[in-house]
Design a protein around this motif. Sequence first.
Motif, PDB file in Angstrom:
ATOM      1  N   ASP A 177      84.892  42.034  54.672  1.00 34.30           N
ATOM      2  CA  ASP A 177      83.490  41.738  53.472  1.00 34.30           C
ATOM      3  C   ASP A 177      81.724  41.492  54.535  1.00 34.30           C
ATOM      4  O   ASP A 177      80.847  41.822  54.130  1.00 34.30           O
ATOM      5  CB  ASP A 177      83.414  40.622  53.042  1.00 34.30           C
ATOM      6  CG  ASP A 177      84.002  40.656  51.780  1.00 34.30           C
ATOM      7  OD1 ASP A 177      84.178  41.747  51.587  1.00 34.30           O
ATOM      8  OD2 ASP A 177      84.648  39.704  51.104  1.00 34.30           O
ATOM      9  N   ASP A 202      85.604  36.051  49.995  1.00 25.48           N
ATOM     10  CA  ASP A 202      86.715  35.218  48.733  1.00 25.48           C
ATOM     11  C   ASP A 202      87.819  35.926  49.335  1.00 25.48           C
ATOM     12  O   ASP A 202      89.382  35.520  49.033  1.00 25.48           O
ATOM     13  CB  ASP A 202      86.554  35.227  47.298  1.00 25.48           C
ATOM     14  CG  ASP A 202      86.773  37.352  46.704  1.00 25.48           C
ATOM     15  OD1 ASP A 202      86.256  37.532  48.225  1.00 25.48           O
ATOM     16  OD2 ASP A 202      86.863  37.520  45.970  1.00 25.48           O
ATOM     17  N   LEU A 203      87.660  36.314  50.506  1.00 28.43           N
ATOM     18  CA  LEU A 203      89.372  36.869  51.291  1.00 28.43           C
ATOM     19  C   LEU A 203      90.676  36.123  51.881  1.00 28.43           C
ATOM     20  O   LEU A 203      89.690  34.577  52.409  1.00 28.43           O
ATOM     21  CB  LEU A 203      88.898  38.056  52.031  1.00 28.43           C
ATOM     22  CG  LEU A 203      88.363  38.792  52.036  1.00 28.43           C
ATOM     23  CD1 LEU A 203      87.554  39.941  52.476  1.00 28.43           C
ATOM     24  CD2 LEU A 203      89.574  40.299  50.257  1.00 28.43           C
ATOM     25  N   ASP A 208      98.623  41.930  50.868  1.00 34.46           N
ATOM     26  CA  ASP A 208      97.242  41.423  49.630  1.00 34.46           C
ATOM     27  C   ASP A 208      95.992  40.852  50.107  1.00 34.46           C
ATOM     28  O   ASP A 208      95.303  42.128  48.857  1.00 34.46           O
ATOM     29  CB  ASP A 208      97.381  39.528  49.217  1.00 34.46           C
ATOM     30  CG  ASP A 208      99.362  39.534  48.896  1.00 34.46           C
ATOM     31  OD1 ASP A 208      99.897  40.189  48.211  1.00 34.46           O
ATOM     32  OD2 ASP A 208      99.345  38.859  48.946  1.00 34.46           O
ATOM     33  N   VAL A 209      95.782  41.051  50.899  1.00 32.47           N
ATOM     34  CA  VAL A 209      94.379  41.329  51.586  1.00 32.47           C
ATOM     35  C   VAL A 209      93.897  42.596  51.404  1.00 32.47           C
ATOM     36  O   VAL A 209      92.949  43.752  51.456  1.00 32.47           O
ATOM     37  CB  VAL A 209      93.566  40.657  52.804  1.00 32.47           C
ATOM     38  CG1 VAL A 209      92.337  40.661  53.605  1.00 32.47           C
ATOM     39  CG2 VAL A 209      93.549  39.273  52.714  1.00 32.47           C
ATOM     40  N   THR A 229      93.085  44.681  48.146  1.00 32.30           N
ATOM     41  CA  THR A 229      91.860  43.527  47.655  1.00 32.30           C
ATOM     42  C   THR A 229      90.754  44.652  49.137  1.00 32.30           C
ATOM     43  O   THR A 229      89.816  45.264  47.999  1.00 32.30           O
ATOM     44  CB  THR A 229      91.892  42.399  48.133  1.00 32.30           C
ATOM     45  OG1 THR A 229      92.133  41.490  47.481  1.00 32.30           O
ATOM     46  CG2 THR A 229      89.968  41.896  47.720  1.00 32.30           C
ATOM     47  N   GLU A 257      90.222  47.737  47.181  1.00 30.95           N
ATOM     48  CA  GLU A 257      89.806  48.176  46.073  1.00 30.95           C
ATOM     49  C   GLU A 257      88.327  48.359  46.449  1.00 30.95           C
ATOM     50  O   GLU A 257      87.479  48.944  46.252  1.00 30.95           O
ATOM     51  CB  GLU A 257      90.035  47.154  45.272  1.00 30.95           C
ATOM     52  CG  GLU A 257      91.648  47.732  44.838  1.00 30.95           C
ATOM     53  CD  GLU A 257      91.767  45.968  43.039  1.00 30.95           C
ATOM     54  OE1 GLU A 257      92.463  46.580  42.415  1.00 30.95           O
ATOM     55  OE2 GLU A 257      91.533  45.336  44.015  1.00 30.95           O
ATOM     56  N   ARG A 258      87.523  47.220  47.422  1.00 32.31           N
ATOM     57  CA  ARG A 258      86.501  47.094  47.342  1.00 32.31           C
ATOM     58  C   ARG A 258      85.842  48.194  47.927  1.00 32.31           C
ATOM     59  O   ARG A 258      84.937  48.081  47.628  1.00 32.31           O
ATOM     60  CB  ARG A 258      86.791  45.396  47.740  1.00 32.31           C
ATOM     61  CG  ARG A 258      85.231  44.439  47.755  1.00 32.31           C
ATOM     62  CD  ARG A 258      84.976  43.618  48.425  1.00 32.31           C
ATOM     63  NE  ARG A 258      85.834  42.675  47.261  1.00 32.31           N
ATOM     64  CZ  ARG A 258      86.127  41.516  47.987  1.00 32.31           C
ATOM     65  NH1 ARG A 258      85.977  40.746  48.472  1.00 32.31           N
ATOM     66  NH2 ARG A 258      86.316  40.787  46.413  1.00 32.31           N
ATOM     67  N   ARG A 274      96.493  47.117  39.923  1.00 33.90           N
ATOM     68  CA  ARG A 274      95.892  47.231  40.643  1.00 33.90           C
ATOM     69  C   ARG A 274      94.495  48.350  41.170  1.00 33.90           C
ATOM     70  O   ARG A 274      95.612  49.629  40.636  1.00 33.90           O
ATOM     71  CB  ARG A 274      96.049  46.640  42.123  1.00 33.90           C
ATOM     72  CG  ARG A 274      95.917  45.184  41.928  1.00 33.90           C
ATOM     73  CD  ARG A 274      95.390  44.058  41.405  1.00 33.90           C
ATOM     74  NE  ARG A 274      94.315  44.308  43.331  1.00 33.90           N
ATOM     75  CZ  ARG A 274      94.618  43.327  43.773  1.00 33.90           C
ATOM     76  NH1 ARG A 274      95.510  42.593  43.510  1.00 33.90           N
ATOM     77  NH2 ARG A 274      93.184  42.918  44.666  1.00 33.90           N
TER      78      ARG A 274
END
Length: 558
Positions: free
Chosen positions: A45, A160-161, A279-280, A283, A286-287, A312
């Motif tokens: 991020d 939030d990762l 999992d990260v 995200t 997607e992000r 997802r």
Amino acid sequence: MSAATTEYWPKGFPRELHVPKTSLYYNLEVATGRYPDKPAIVFYDTVLTYSELSEQVELLAGYLQKVCGVKPGDRVALYSQNCPQFVIGYYAVLRAQGVVVPVNPMNLGEELRYCVTDSGARVALAAQELFSNAEPLLFAGDLDHLIVHAYSDFIKEDTDLNLPAAVQEPRVQHSGAGIVLWTDALAQSHEPMEFSGCSEDLAVIGYTSGTTGNPKGCVHSHFTVMASIESSKIWRGGSSAQTALAIAPLFHFLGMQGGMNSPLLTGATSVLMQRWDRDVALTLIERYGVNVWSAPPSMIVDFFSNPALAGRDVSSLTRLMGGGAAMPEAISKKLRDEFGISYNEAYGLSETAAFILGNPIERGKRQCLGIPSFNVDARIIDPATLKELSQGETGEIVLHGNQVMLRYWNNPEATEKTFIELDGNRFLRTGDLGYIDDEGYFFMVDRLKRMINASGFKVWPAEVESIMYGHPHIQEACVIGAPDPKRGETARALVVLKVGAPENLSEADIIAWCRENMAVYKVPTSVHIVDALPKSGTGKIMWRKLQDEAFEESAANV
């Protein structure tokens, strides 16, 4: 190039590619001039634009020259996991006209010492969790300067990762003779000298894994590294519009080229992860709309086995690429059927700065190395006689092309053994066994030294593994040779089961399945169900370690 290969050459592509006669550093200069405000790197991020990246590269290059005394051709060790500082450090060394020596962050003290002393590096850039391995080299006189960085310097507090522990660690105030913190080095604001490098200068010395003795340093110039990424860019349609996921370790040529040098060549964005976490990764895809990902098959297998994928959005992913091992057919089918993604397989080595053979995007084959890319001559030879073999015959893959390394560093004997001359050209012996099919595509059989001789039958572990991936409950498989009193050698399989596999699934059940799906001499005589398989820093299953343990175990029981 054979007539068969010519028939399937990508439409509209030239046969010969003019490789830019510029330095790798120039790629960053161009991208910064074009896209100063565009994200060059996203690290959990935290966004670093091209202008911010270039500014830090300049500051560090100035420190390397003015304080550390780095001169053109001097080697500088880079000892870190993936992070912005790795990219900054890599390009700062090149800006200072030095030579990057990326060191596997899994290496411990003596392994690090070997790479430093063999390369002659007097300066090292190291992540702080690796400081205890690097500091003794200062005391021993192997290093003069050690610049230490903290991953957390590039982390936003509001992310939030789920961050790896090493990324969360606050900066430690290391000090001492020859030691400086990364932030303090940049704060001195030294301006680098005018750049006068060229494409023929040395750029990188990448050390092999050392599976047959001490690691060997593959010597690459700016030109050989550029030849690989320029070829890959054209072959795979690289552009500034892409966002690449960079999880494969940057110290290794797969990650270095796919996750760093290629995106910077085109002005794309690189989404960096310090270590693998499926999992990260999900995200981040997607992000940030990740659409390109170069990774070894083991990583792809793990990602697409994640139950959290349900519901997802990974629709941005359009290009999955990689090599290092064949993608199991069962996984390729799942990618194609469930996600509409075609995994583009290619072939390369540290000795070729990664990409050298590739499957045409429009006509790829599964579990296939592809065809020779631009300016590449690839052949199959008899490893004993060095005579070229005919289509369909299995032999050693040898390669000639612009991306082939110059030599092994400080090792003329290994260099001499690795290169041969054919028809007036210098060819690299890869140690990989393969064959060419009737359409000119190259297929890997296995490593030359991995073949199992079971009662005179040749068993290729990679072939057995590929079949075993078709088992509905096997997530990963590794087949090794093990001593056998009757057969001399026999195949032993170690497997990791998928989540949700039946609790009563036994090793005998897997052997029975193998008997139904492969020739009897290929069937593993023993199967061990394990929780995990050991992997190298590049994500490859460490078959040699498992095989050595099997032989040591046998010797101890004699």
